[in-house]
Design an enzyme around this catalytic site. Sequence first.
Site, PDB file in Angstrom:
ATOM      1  N   ASP A  38       0.775  -1.374   0.488  1.00  0.00           N
ATOM      2  CA  ASP A  38       0.015  -0.044   0.064  1.00  0.00           C
ATOM      3  C   ASP A  38       0.883   1.227   0.139  1.00  0.00           C
ATOM      4  O   ASP A  38       0.439   1.953  -0.910  1.00  0.00           O
ATOM      5  CB  ASP A  38      -0.727  -0.188   1.281  1.00  0.00           C
ATOM      6  CG  ASP A  38      -0.539  -0.177   2.406  1.00  0.00           C
ATOM      7  OD1 ASP A  38       0.632  -0.631   2.873  1.00  0.00           O
ATOM      8  OD2 ASP A  38      -1.266  -0.067   3.279  1.00  0.00           O
ATOM      9  N   ASP A 173      -5.302  -0.018   5.724  1.00  0.00           N
ATOM     10  CA  ASP A 173      -5.826  -0.297   6.981  1.00  0.00           C
ATOM     11  C   ASP A 173      -7.330   0.644   7.446  1.00  0.00           C
ATOM     12  O   ASP A 173      -8.948  -0.052   7.617  1.00  0.00           O
ATOM     13  CB  ASP A 173      -5.713  -0.230   8.242  1.00  0.00           C
ATOM     14  CG  ASP A 173      -4.791  -0.992   8.363  1.00  0.00           C
ATOM     15  OD1 ASP A 173      -4.379  -2.552   6.937  1.00  0.00           O
ATOM     16  OD2 ASP A 173      -3.223  -1.171   8.489  1.00  0.00           O
TER      17      ASP A 173
HETATM   18  C1  GLA Z   1       0.267  -2.643   8.446  1.00  0.00           C
HETATM   19  C2  GLA Z   1      -0.294  -1.401   8.310  1.00  0.00           C
HETATM   20  C3  GLA Z   1      -0.585  -0.854   6.701  1.00  0.00           C
HETATM   21  C4  GLA Z   1      -0.176  -2.237   6.219  1.00  0.00           C
HETATM   22  C5  GLA Z   1       0.315  -3.416   6.121  1.00  0.00           C
HETATM   23  C6  GLA Z   1       1.139  -4.074   5.581  1.00  0.00           C
HETATM   24  O1  GLA Z   1      -1.335  -3.022   8.602  1.00  0.00           O
HETATM   25  O2  GLA Z   1      -1.048   0.130   8.422  1.00  0.00           O
HETATM   26  O3  GLA Z   1      -1.241   0.580   5.853  1.00  0.00           O
HETATM   27  O4  GLA Z   1       1.549  -1.913   4.883  1.00  0.00           O
HETATM   28  O5  GLA Z   1       1.245  -3.644   7.470  1.00  0.00           O
HETATM   29  O6  GLA Z   1       0.954  -4.833   4.592  1.00  0.00           O
END
Ligand code: GLA
Length: 387
Positions: A38, A173
């Site tokens: 992301d 997220d």
């Molecule tokens: C965490 C971060 C997300 C993403 C994941 C890995 O959850 O909050 O933004 O980078 O790790 O995919």
Amino acid sequence: MGDITAADLAKKFQVLFGATPKIYRAPGRVNLIGEHTDYNDGFVMPAAIEFYTWIAIAPRQDRKLLVHSTNFLESAEIDLESDEPRPRNHWSDYVFGVAVMLQRAGHHLRGASLLVHGEVPIGSGLSSSAAIEVATGFALLEASRLTVHRVELAKLCQRAENDFVGARCGIMDQFISCCGRAGHALVLDCRSLDYRPLPLPGEVSLVICNTMVKHELASGEYNTRRAECEEGVRLLSRFLPQLRALRDVSLQDLKKYSAHLPEAIFKRCRHVLSENSRVTEAAAALECADLSMFGRLMHDSHVSLRDDYQVSCAELDLMVELAEKFPGVFGARMTGGGFGGCTINMVANESVAEFQRHVASAYEKSTSLVPRIFATTAAEGVAEVLR
Ligand code: GLA
């Protein structure tokens, strides 16, 4: 799945603050595939889950924010008139960070009393932080009678985590906690923020296995991985001047210029590029209900996270290995930031109960840790809960 009802929370709120609240809740998430892509402008495929952070809220006459947590049994307060709070390395940073970012973006908030109840296990890779941020943002806006587009809210919550809490997370997220769709995963382009809901096939369950090894996302490793990706972009852009993010690099170009990258940086980049292709292939596989293909891609994703991105750990590897041996499992992989936390498994409905028993006992035998294993369905994003 929750351990509280809206009526319970309202009762507690009444006792604490002497007012009748409105109730909101925002979900945690699992990511089916597309890990550590992301923040490289890439693709992800998360689904919201039925674990929520709940917020009961009522406006106040002054411009104070008073917050109490049922999990920590603590209160915290700020005055929106006088102080711009500083992070204190405390759970309330997530709440006040969101208030700060909303205000900085020009949304004038009313004072409010808030009661927070989190069900998303903390530090297990299921996004308890995004759930509290999104629930807070949504509740504060509603209490102030303001409306902000859900995608905008996701961005402001991400900003709170990046600039206030100090974890340089991507958008995934907060986005899924805002925009999740019941029964669906979303395939999201983290550059354009275009997304497409993909229905999850009825014959399989999403099973989450918590290794019970805690990770600390705000701590160094996550930010280090981000910095390594940025270093990859910097080194590659000497040869590819149009480059903005790893999203723009082809595997062919990465190989061509590999001699100019330190080995660790090369591997980080290779993970991101291969993972992006896997998300696209996985979306196609899901669209034609090809679960075997989907499962193979989950497997490859885990191997790449373990060997190239190096964010797995022995317990996650073991949990995946145990799952993959079990009949009725289409695919298994670590989910979230890594270094502990959970795996996500696609399991045929009729095999779920036996899978839970078998994997839990084999995992415990090897590690002496008692895992939590539960099936979930894809949930809806943040919403008011009516009583
Ligand atoms: C965490 C971060 C997300 C993403 C994941 C890995 O959850 O909050 O933004 O980078 O790790 O995919």
